[in-house]
Design a protein around this motif. Structure first.
Motif, PDB file in Angstrom:
ATOM      1  N   UNK A   1       0.854  -1.193   0.000  1.00 14.46           N
ATOM      2  CA  UNK A   1       0.000   0.000   0.000  1.00 14.46           C
ATOM      3  C   UNK A   1       0.884   1.235   0.000  1.00 14.46           C
ATOM      4  N   UNK A   2       0.698   2.090  -1.003  1.00 14.39           N
ATOM      5  CA  UNK A   2       1.502   3.315  -1.091  1.00 14.39           C
ATOM      6  C   UNK A   2       0.646   4.571  -0.895  1.00 14.39           C
ATOM      7  N   UNK A   3      -0.683   4.383  -0.714  1.00 20.53           N
ATOM      8  CA  UNK A   3      -1.554   5.532  -0.502  1.00 20.53           C
ATOM      9  C   UNK A   3      -3.003   5.155  -0.752  1.00 20.53           C
ATOM     10  N   UNK A   4      -3.826   6.160  -0.990  1.00 16.69           N
ATOM     11  CA  UNK A   4      -5.251   5.916  -1.254  1.00 16.69           C
ATOM     12  C   UNK A   4      -5.821   7.080  -2.040  1.00 16.69           C
ATOM     13  N   UNK A   5      -6.891   6.798  -2.773  1.00 19.81           N
ATOM     14  CA  UNK A   5      -7.619   7.828  -3.508  1.00 19.81           C
ATOM     15  C   UNK A   5      -9.030   7.923  -2.931  1.00 19.81           C
ATOM     16  N   UNK A   6      -9.547   9.139  -2.829  1.00 23.93           N
ATOM     17  CA  UNK A   6     -10.932   9.354  -2.407  1.00 23.93           C
ATOM     18  C   UNK A   6     -11.651  10.203  -3.435  1.00 23.93           C
ATOM     19  N   UNK A   7     -12.851   9.779  -3.814  1.00 27.95           N
ATOM     20  CA  UNK A   7     -13.617  10.489  -4.839  1.00 27.95           C
ATOM     21  C   UNK A   7     -15.020  10.770  -4.314  1.00 27.95           C
ATOM     22  N   UNK A   8     -15.494  12.005  -4.520  1.00 23.89           N
ATOM     23  CA  UNK A   8     -16.847  12.365  -4.092  1.00 23.89           C
ATOM     24  C   UNK A   8     -17.425  13.408  -5.029  1.00 23.89           C
ATOM     25  N   UNK A   9     -18.721  13.260  -5.343  1.00 22.17           N
ATOM     26  CA  UNK A   9     -19.368  14.247  -6.217  1.00 22.17           C
ATOM     27  C   UNK A   9     -20.540  13.714  -6.999  1.00 22.17           C
ATOM     28  N   UNK A  10     -20.840  12.422  -6.832  1.00 19.48           N
ATOM     29  CA  UNK A  10     -21.965  11.824  -7.562  1.00 19.48           C
ATOM     30  C   UNK A  10     -22.537  10.714  -6.691  1.00 19.48           C
ATOM     31  N   UNK A  11     -23.169   9.719  -7.317  1.00 24.19           N
ATOM     32  CA  UNK A  11     -23.630   8.565  -6.542  1.00 24.19           C
ATOM     33  C   UNK A  11     -22.411   7.824  -6.008  1.00 24.19           C
ATOM     34  N   UNK A  12     -22.601   7.032  -4.948  1.00 27.70           N
ATOM     35  CA  UNK A  12     -21.441   6.315  -4.401  1.00 27.70           C
ATOM     36  C   UNK A  12     -20.914   5.284  -5.388  1.00 27.70           C
ATOM     37  N   UNK A  13     -21.766   4.760  -6.262  1.00 33.93           N
ATOM     38  CA  UNK A  13     -21.273   3.829  -7.282  1.00 33.93           C
ATOM     39  C   UNK A  13     -20.367   4.555  -8.271  1.00 33.93           C
ATOM     40  N   UNK A  14     -20.819   5.725  -8.714  1.00 40.21           N
ATOM     41  CA  UNK A  14     -19.962   6.531  -9.602  1.00 40.21           C
ATOM     42  C   UNK A  14     -18.653   6.888  -8.906  1.00 40.21           C
ATOM     43  N   UNK A  15     -18.772   7.331  -7.661  1.00 43.94           N
ATOM     44  CA  UNK A  15     -17.573   7.726  -6.914  1.00 43.94           C
ATOM     45  C   UNK A  15     -16.571   6.575  -6.867  1.00 43.94           C
ATOM     46  N   UNK A  16     -17.075   5.385  -6.553  1.00 46.03           N
ATOM     47  CA  UNK A  16     -16.184   4.228  -6.462  1.00 46.03           C
ATOM     48  C   UNK A  16     -15.572   3.882  -7.828  1.00 46.03           C
ATOM     49  N   UNK A  17     -16.381   3.959  -8.877  1.00 50.92           N
ATOM     50  CA  UNK A  17     -15.880   3.629 -10.223  1.00 50.92           C
ATOM     51  C   UNK A  17     -14.751   4.582 -10.628  1.00 50.92           C
ATOM     52  N   UNK A  18     -14.922   5.854 -10.296  1.00 51.20           N
ATOM     53  CA  UNK A  18     -13.883   6.838 -10.633  1.00 51.20           C
ATOM     54  C   UNK A  18     -12.627   6.592  -9.801  1.00 51.20           C
ATOM     55  N   UNK A  19     -12.817   6.229  -8.539  1.00 50.45           N
ATOM     56  CA  UNK A  19     -11.661   5.928  -7.686  1.00 50.45           C
ATOM     57  C   UNK A  19     -10.914   4.703  -8.204  1.00 50.45           C
TER      58      UNK A  19
END
Lengths: 133, 133, 133, 133
Positions: free
Chosen positions: B107-125
């Motif tokens: 593990x070298x880090x993490x990405x967080x995405x927010x701005x739409x449905x949680x499914x969209x957010x996860x897909x973008x992440x």
């Protein structure tokens, strides 16, 4: 008027170029005129305590529509704004926050830089600001 | 092992490409394995309440070394981690935070995405995470 | 596009008129599209715990570009945004926050109302929103 | 004895008139004697960092039953109240917070003004306070 992501990315690219030139490892934050974060980078090996400082510098500049170095003399003991930093969840009032204006001279946001001396921080912020035409 | 700025920028570029593809306006944050912010963008017109949420998703994933969607079932009423969100100044435990691993599976880090449905957010992440080879 | 003080005062006047009509004592807050406070009133004898709630409702609506009542079903246990309230220093996700749009259908701010039942709160917020032509 | 909304609105109207007269863009907050917010306005184009400062000035005046400018000399290094700003979630101890008294000389609340020099801020607060007969 608010800065776009494209403009914010140009500001950061220019600031980063300057940071590399003067051999520093900066944290660089760009906020819009309402003080909301638009873009941020932390250069490899830079101070992690400066993540927050760069954001607070950018926000402080946006909140008061002036570069943070304008505030520095005013917040000293005995001066008019002593301890203003207690407001807004914490201000940073030393150099490194610079307002961003468009060619119509409207404030569209601010840049905050932290990671070296305050003179270096300010110089890198100024370089970033120059990217807005 | 920690993510570099160059890698974080590649992660964000890939995530942004996916966000545009599915017609969303995302906030995208990348943190290192120590949960410190490395890079961030707010796409024009995106929710400003999601600036903080994208960061908290990335940090939550880094703090617990798992995607935030793994936590979602565990934090429900009656489940083992109910109200864990009260810790660390606030967690976000719904989908959109994804850990970033290098080819050695560290593990070298993490990405967080927010701005739409949680499914969209996860897909973008997930799209962003795919940029790490 | 951001709300002016004159518009915010018209919104509050209309909301207050409705609050009096339905015999309630409300706290009424108006923020701009960047979620910064523009105007506020606390009606005599109203709940003082609702000063903060009215502001958080207005900010939550501005942050997510939707009425707070849209969020209420999504934040329940088992639903996609459970515990989203941990973000941004605290959200309020029940009814009473309503976005304000100009005639061009652009969001220029939001109103938050608190001091009675959530149905009353929402009705007063809607009345306030109707002042923007 | 506590200020009414009608009185608070009169205070703000008078303060705003003065702010316009001296060509400033102020944030103006009125709290009751218990330090709870009763009314607030942000004039168009005013500093958004002063939203919080105007409220903290009003609250500081109400908390200590004196104008904030009385506190300024006492909070300097070496003086008795040095760093009192750390209390109550943050005080503002420079001019611009003024107590409001009724004709019976009882404190019924306070006004806080921020958005220009501290002398301007105090002058506008004084103008507002004069609205209470």
């Amino acid at each position: 008027m608010n800065i776009t992501l494209e403009q914010a990315e140009a500001v950061i690219a220019e600031a980063k170029k300057k940071a590399v030139e003067i051999n520093t490892k900066m944290n660089i934050a760009v906020v819009d005129s309402g003080s909301n974060l638009v873009a941020f980078i932390h250069m490899d090996g830079g101070w992690i305590g400066s993540v927050d400082i760069s954001m607070k510098k950018a926000k402080t500049a946006a909140w008061f529509q002036m570069d943070t170095k304008e505030l520095s003399p005013l917040v000293q003991p005995g001066q008019p704004l002593f301890n203003i930093e207690q407001s807004n969840g914490g201000l940073i009032t030393f150099p490194g926050g610079v307002i961003l204006k468009n060619k119509g001279n409207e404030i569209i946001g601010a840049i905050g830089v932290s990671g070296s001396s305050v003179d270096d921080d300010h110089a890198v912020a100024e370089a970033g600001a120059s990217a807005i035409k």
